[in-house]
Scaffold this active site. Structure first.
Site, PDB file in Angstrom:
ATOM      1  N   LEU A 518      -7.721   2.873   8.410  1.00  0.00           N
ATOM      2  CA  LEU A 518      -6.815   1.930   7.735  1.00  0.00           C
ATOM      3  C   LEU A 518      -5.615   1.604   8.597  1.00  0.00           C
ATOM      4  O   LEU A 518      -5.047   0.537   8.527  1.00  0.00           O
ATOM      5  CB  LEU A 518      -6.312   2.527   6.415  1.00  0.00           C
ATOM      6  CG  LEU A 518      -7.330   2.669   5.298  1.00  0.00           C
ATOM      7  CD1 LEU A 518      -6.734   3.462   4.154  1.00  0.00           C
ATOM      8  CD2 LEU A 518      -7.778   1.308   4.800  1.00  0.00           C
ATOM      9  N   GLY A 521      -0.305   6.013  11.054  1.00  0.00           N
ATOM     10  CA  GLY A 521       0.989   6.366  10.489  1.00  0.00           C
ATOM     11  C   GLY A 521       1.787   7.151  11.504  1.00  0.00           C
ATOM     12  O   GLY A 521       1.357   7.326  12.648  1.00  0.00           O
ATOM     13  N   PHE A 523       2.369  10.203  11.794  1.00  0.00           N
ATOM     14  CA  PHE A 523       1.837  11.502  12.207  1.00  0.00           C
ATOM     15  C   PHE A 523       0.339  11.507  12.449  1.00  0.00           C
ATOM     16  O   PHE A 523      -0.270  12.558  12.517  1.00  0.00           O
ATOM     17  CB  PHE A 523       2.172  12.561  11.162  1.00  0.00           C
ATOM     18  CG  PHE A 523       3.611  12.958  11.207  1.00  0.00           C
ATOM     19  CD1 PHE A 523       4.112  13.606  12.310  1.00  0.00           C
ATOM     20  CD2 PHE A 523       4.448  12.679  10.145  1.00  0.00           C
ATOM     21  CE1 PHE A 523       5.435  13.969  12.373  1.00  0.00           C
ATOM     22  CE2 PHE A 523       5.776  13.034  10.196  1.00  0.00           C
ATOM     23  CZ  PHE A 523       6.280  13.684  11.300  1.00  0.00           C
ATOM     24  N   PRO A 525      -3.633   9.008  12.249  1.00  0.00           N
ATOM     25  CA  PRO A 525      -4.357   7.897  11.623  1.00  0.00           C
ATOM     26  C   PRO A 525      -4.650   8.136  10.155  1.00  0.00           C
ATOM     27  O   PRO A 525      -4.712   9.279   9.698  1.00  0.00           O
ATOM     28  CB  PRO A 525      -5.650   7.832  12.423  1.00  0.00           C
ATOM     29  CG  PRO A 525      -5.834   9.206  12.960  1.00  0.00           C
ATOM     30  CD  PRO A 525      -4.467   9.784  13.168  1.00  0.00           C
ATOM     31  N   VAL A 526      -4.849   7.035   9.426  1.00  0.00           N
ATOM     32  CA  VAL A 526      -5.198   7.104   8.012  1.00  0.00           C
ATOM     33  C   VAL A 526      -6.546   6.414   7.824  1.00  0.00           C
ATOM     34  O   VAL A 526      -6.770   5.323   8.361  1.00  0.00           O
ATOM     35  CB  VAL A 526      -4.139   6.406   7.147  1.00  0.00           C
ATOM     36  CG1 VAL A 526      -4.485   6.528   5.679  1.00  0.00           C
ATOM     37  CG2 VAL A 526      -2.771   6.990   7.415  1.00  0.00           C
ATOM     38  N   ASP A 637      12.612   8.319   5.348  1.00  0.00           N
ATOM     39  CA  ASP A 637      11.908   7.314   6.150  1.00  0.00           C
ATOM     40  C   ASP A 637      11.386   6.195   5.258  1.00  0.00           C
ATOM     41  O   ASP A 637      10.224   5.814   5.313  1.00  0.00           O
ATOM     42  CB  ASP A 637      10.772   7.958   6.944  1.00  0.00           C
ATOM     43  CG  ASP A 637      10.286   7.029   8.061  1.00  0.00           C
ATOM     44  OD1 ASP A 637      11.024   6.098   8.421  1.00  0.00           O
ATOM     45  OD2 ASP A 637       9.177   7.240   8.562  1.00  0.00           O
TER      46      ASP A 637
END
Ligand SMILES: *[C@@H]1O[C@H](CO)[C@@H](O)[C@H](O)[C@H]1NC(C)=O
Ligand SMILES: *[C@@H]1O[C@H](CO)[C@@H](O)[C@H](O)[C@H]1NC(C)=O
Ligand SMILES: *[C@@H]1O[C@H](CO)[C@@H](O)[C@H](O)[C@H]1NC(C)=O
Ligand SMILES: *[C@@H]1O[C@H](CO)[C@@H](O)[C@H](O)[C@H]1NC(C)=O
Ligand SMILES: *[C@@H]1O[C@H](CO)[C@@H](O)[C@H](O)[C@H]1NC(C)=O
Ligand SMILES: *[C@@H]1O[C@H](CO)[C@@H](O)[C@H](O)[C@H]1NC(C)=O
Ligand SMILES: *[C@@H]1O[C@H](CO)[C@@H](O)[C@H](O)[C@H]1NC(C)=O
Length: 831
Positions: A518, A521, A523, A525-526, A637
């Site tokens: 997707l 991010g 930290f 990948p998503v 954040d």
């Protein structure tokens, strides 16, 4: 005895004034005898050492002197009671003594009384004024066989503080009402504009008033709590009780554990708050606030309106009612309330419709009987043509008692938890309409219980298992101090959320195929995944190179698993496989906010009402994080790409990887050597000094609102006329009274200009340079959803491109790496 001697010795060293006092009289120092007086500079201390009485100045630079009582051992003098709050002395000539053998007075240098206790009755010999360990200053006869036979006590005349053991309410025999009055300002104890007072008309309830105008109503006591304070629950800190007899009606509480200190205060903004003292941080922790959201504003939705904070707008009408003035209702003025579709005529066939999960209507015009049951209650109400509603008075043990309402029903709201049942009178034809629609539902209801039975059995087993694993006392306090030691790196295994098997995740994401990715991010990948049961999930795969260590991972998991709010993304579970760590979230089909608002084509689909809805949702989610979740989370954040959108475009705040959970007592401010966040959204004090607080989130929220309204990014903003960023641009337009130019062209038509201008105004308040000037989120939510007048914003922080360059220079000196591509920056300082 030993303790007393030690204390006396201690006092000898501490204060010369006390030395004289003790030496000359050799008496216990918790009392003033009839023959004595204490002067400014001298104090008396309660026998257990909890409280101290003497003269003080509320601010170090103030010449005003007041006689007051404060905590002795803790908090270096949080004042709990002030005698001469409206008549200060302006020098140190004050004296306290007993006069006329019955009255305690504060005298000024000219021997004039600036304050006196209102003791009545004949003069008595052998009087003392004694400061008790409860914080109560009492006037009594020293040799009285009943030591609790007080001529006068300060507990009967509270200021802004409600201490344990006080009776908060009315003595129905004498008519004395003990209530709280706020201070004028934190440094000025004189009578402020807010009061919170028991009202015994109808069923007793508490009203919080600003001057004479009611702001908040606690609702009547229902046996368990005040109807309008669903968060008042049995807890490990204090035990509360409501007493309602023919002689008196009051609320009181006791501390369960004598090592805990707690007090309730009506603050200068009219908020009723409970604090507990946290000794290891030496600070007061906000434990509970009576008013939680906009629906707590008294009579917000008018007569027969009902407030539901999860709706937008929050106001609606009770079933069987319609808005009285549709045209006002349409412009968010609900004060006219609702009116019946069919008027009552007291004919045959009228009856009651049950509403559940309710804060019961204002009981000012109510009648009650403590012993009647619901059936009798219904009968009596039906018989009396002016009776409009009824309910149980006490909801414990299968419920008992009867309350009847007459006339308009006002200040009703809906709760998803801990609300009550109320039965509201409707005309026969209306009742018929609702009854028949209920009949249709019945079919489904029979099928569902069968399925539920299985689920319930499972839940029950789960519950038992969970109960077993609980350590009673420690566990019970955990919600307030959730992360005792999240930094010690020790393994924590009590995560109360599902652990997914790595095989399941691999299968769901097609082995983390690139098609299912997707995005990237901060930290790692998503991925999107589909579980075998068809459920869509989002998997955040934390990169192994990521600096997010096990500690942070656990922090995020623990934080999110404890947070439940419709505007926060829901964590379904996590997966730990060797060094690999993953978080499993609910899947958000509409991606994130930046995907819409910064895209030329898509942003036209996001019309103003949707955007306003999103702004309000984010505000509520953030308010929950800051204040209502009991964990007190600072997100740190907040940005457009961290706002995900569900199928119905409801905003959900995501990515708590860098959230820091507070115990609340750390005054939610901190300093960190790890600066995390995204430039463009970071507040100046955070980006430059690493100082963060809830107000840094408020800053980010303000930036976000400006971006939502304008459809432009703060960071990449450019304008032919100047070199300022979006904040500066908005500020300038607001100065020139041209704010409408800020609106995204693609929505100008759908735009409710008043709403939009209000949003921008609030945003500008949020991005002010000084954190102290920025409102907190509860204020923001209130300002967005009501039309209270807004203050003029001051200059925003970071509105110049040059500011940004300066900052990049200063931060790079501090070895903080900078990212400009919109991805989160994480940098370590001095490691
Ligand atoms: C504590 O109290 C002492 C004596 O009143 C005062 O001098 C001192 O400034 C106080 N400290 C703080 C932190 O308020
Ligand atoms: C004492 O009584 C007088 C008159 O009844 C009243 O004005 C005053 O406020 C009272 N003082 C206190 C401390 O209650
Ligand atoms: C207490 O002392 C006063 C004055 O000495 C006296 O008038 C009173 O009778 C005494 N009361 C009792 C209960 O001993
Ligand atoms: C507080 O404690 C006292 C003494 O233990 C007890 O009599 C009283 O009922 C308690 N009150 C409450 C509200 O728990
Ligand atoms: C309350 O209701 C009970 C039962 O109907 C009745 O016996 C009692 O007199 C009522 N009390 C009052 C104060 O009306
Ligand atoms: C209905 O109740 C009100 C309030 O208790 C009372 O004043 C009135 O007399 C009652 N009417 C009838 C018809 O009982
Ligand atoms: C509720 O039930 C408990 C235990 O059965 C009893 O101790 C308590 O007094 C009851 N409360 C009321 C209000 O009836």
């Amino acid at each position: 005895m030993m303790k007393f001697i030690l204390r006396s010795i201690l006092l000898l060293f501490v204060s010369r004034a006390c030395l004289i006092f003790v030496a000359s009289t050799a008496l216990p120092v918790d009392m003033i005898l009839q023959t004595q007086s204490i002067r400014d500079g001298e104090t008396i201390v309660s026998s257990g050492g909890n409280f101290e009485l003497g003269f003080f100045s509320p601010a170090s630079n103030s010449p005003k002197r007041y006689l007051g009582i404060w905590y002795k051992e803790i908090s270096n003098g949080t004042v709990v009671w002030v005698a001469n709050r409206d008549s200060p002395l302006f020098d140190s000539s004050g004296v306290v003594k007993i006069v006329d053998q019955r009255t305690l007075v504060v005298l000024n240098g000219d021997d004039q009384a600036v304050w006196s206790s209102n003791s009545s009755g004949p003069g008595l010999g052998n009087l003392i004024a004694q400061l008790l360990d409860s914080g109560n200053l009492v006037l009594r006869q020293k040799n009285d066989s009943d030591p609790e036979n007080y001529l006068w006590q300060s507990f009967d005349y509270p200021g802004d503080t409600f201490l344990p053991g006080m009776k908060y309410g009315i003595d129905l025999v004498t008519g004395m009402n003990r209530y709280l009055t706020s201070w004028k300002s934190p440094n000025d104890p004189s009578t402020g504009e807010y009061t919170n007072r028991m009202d015994s008309n109808g069923v007793p309830q508490l009203y919080m008033r600003k001057d004479s105008e009611i702001q908040f109503r606690s609702g009547p006591w229902n046996g368990l709590r005040f109807s309008g304070m669903p968060n008042l629950k049995p807890n490990p800190i204090y035990e509360f009780q409501f007493v309602f007899t023919d002689q008196e009606v009051y609320y009181t509480y006791n501390l369960t554990d004598s090592s805990v200190v707690s007090r309730m205060v009506l603050n200068t903004n009219g908020e009723l708050q409970r604090f507990t003292w946290i000794s290891h941080t030496q600070g007061w922790n906000l434990y509970l606030t009576a008013q939680t959201d906009n629906c707590d504003r008294y009579n917000l939705c008018g007569p027969h309106g009902i407030c539901d904070i999860n709706n937008s707008p929050a106001c609606g009408c009770l079933k069987g009612f319609v808005p009285k003035f549709v045209q006002y209702w349409a412009i968010s003025d609900w004060s006219g309330g609702c009116t019946r579709k069919k008027p009552l005529d007291c004919r045959e066939g009228e009856g009651f419709l049950k509403y559940s999960g309710i804060k019961v209507p204002d009981t000012q015009n109510s009648w009650y009987n403590k012993t009647m049951n619901l059936k009798e209650c219904s009968k009596v109400c039906l018989k009396n043509c002016s009776c409009t509603a009824y309910a149980n008075m006490d909801i414990r043990n299968g419920s008992s008692g009867c309350v009847l309402w007459f006339g308009d029903l006002i200040d009703i709201r809906y709760y998803s938890e801990n609300g009550q049942d109320v039965y509201i009178r409707l005309a026969a034809s209306e009742l018929e309409a609702y009854r028949s629609s209920k009949g249709k539902k019945r079919m489904k209801l029979i099928v569902i219980p069968v399925m539920c039975a299985g689920v319930l059995a499972l839940c029950f087993i789960f519950f038992i298992l969970k109960m077993r694993s609980k350590q009673p006392m420690k566990e019970a306090i955990t919600p307030q101090n959730p992360e005792e030691d999240d930094t010690d790196g020790s393994e924590k295994t009590d995560l109360e959320l599902p652990l997914f098997d790595v095989g399941t995740i691999m299968a769901a994401t097609n082995n983390f195929s690139s098609e299912s990715k997707l995005g990237q991010g901060g930290f790692g990948p998503v991925y999107k995944g589909i579980l075998t049961d068809g459920q869509e999930i989002a998997v955040k795969r934390l990169s192994k190179r990521s600096r997010q260590g096990l500690g942070e991972f656990k922090n995020e998991v623990l934080c999110i698993s404890k947070l439940q709010h419709r505007n926060l993304v829901k964590l379904l579970g996590c997966c730990i496989h060797e060094a690999e760590r993953m978080l499993i979230y609910e899947y958000m089909p509409n991606k994130s906010l930046d995907f819409f608002i910064f895209d030329q084509r898509r942003r036209a689909t996001l019309e103003w009402p949707k955007r306003f809805w999103i702004i309000n949702g984010i505000a509520r989610g953030l308010l929950y994080l800051h204040q209502d979740s009991r964990l007190r989370i600072i997100h740190r954040d907040l940005k457009a790409s961290n706002i995900l959108l569900d199928r119905d475009m409801n905003p959900k705040i995501s990515d708590f990887g860098m959230a820091r959970s507070f115990r609340g007592d750390e005054s939610t401010e901190g300093n960190t050597n790890r600066v995390v966040g995204t430039y463009g959204y970071m507040s100046p004090e955070y980006a430059i000094d690493g100082l963060f607080s809830v107000k840094s989130d408020v800053f980010s929220f303000g930036v976000l609102v400006l971006e939502i309204v304008s459809g432009k990014r703060n960071r990449k903003f450019s304008h032919p006329d100047h070199k300022m960023n979006l904040l500066g641009h908005a500020w300038r337009l607001s100065m020139d009274m041209k704010l409408h130019e800020l609106i995204d062209e693609s929505i100008r038509e759908s735009c409710n200009e008043a709403e939009m201008l209000r949003s921008v105004h609030v945003a500008l308040l949020c991005v002010q340079q000084s954190p102290d000037d920025r409102p907190n989120m509860s204020k923001v939510v209130l300002m967005l959803s009501s039309d209270i007048s807004l203050p003029q914003p001051k200059e925003p922080g970071f509105f110049n491109e040059r500011d940004l360059l300066d900052m990049e220079y200063s931060t790079s000196k501090n070895n903080i790496s900078i990212s400009t591509n919109g991805i989160t920056v994480t940098a370590l300082e001095g490691r």
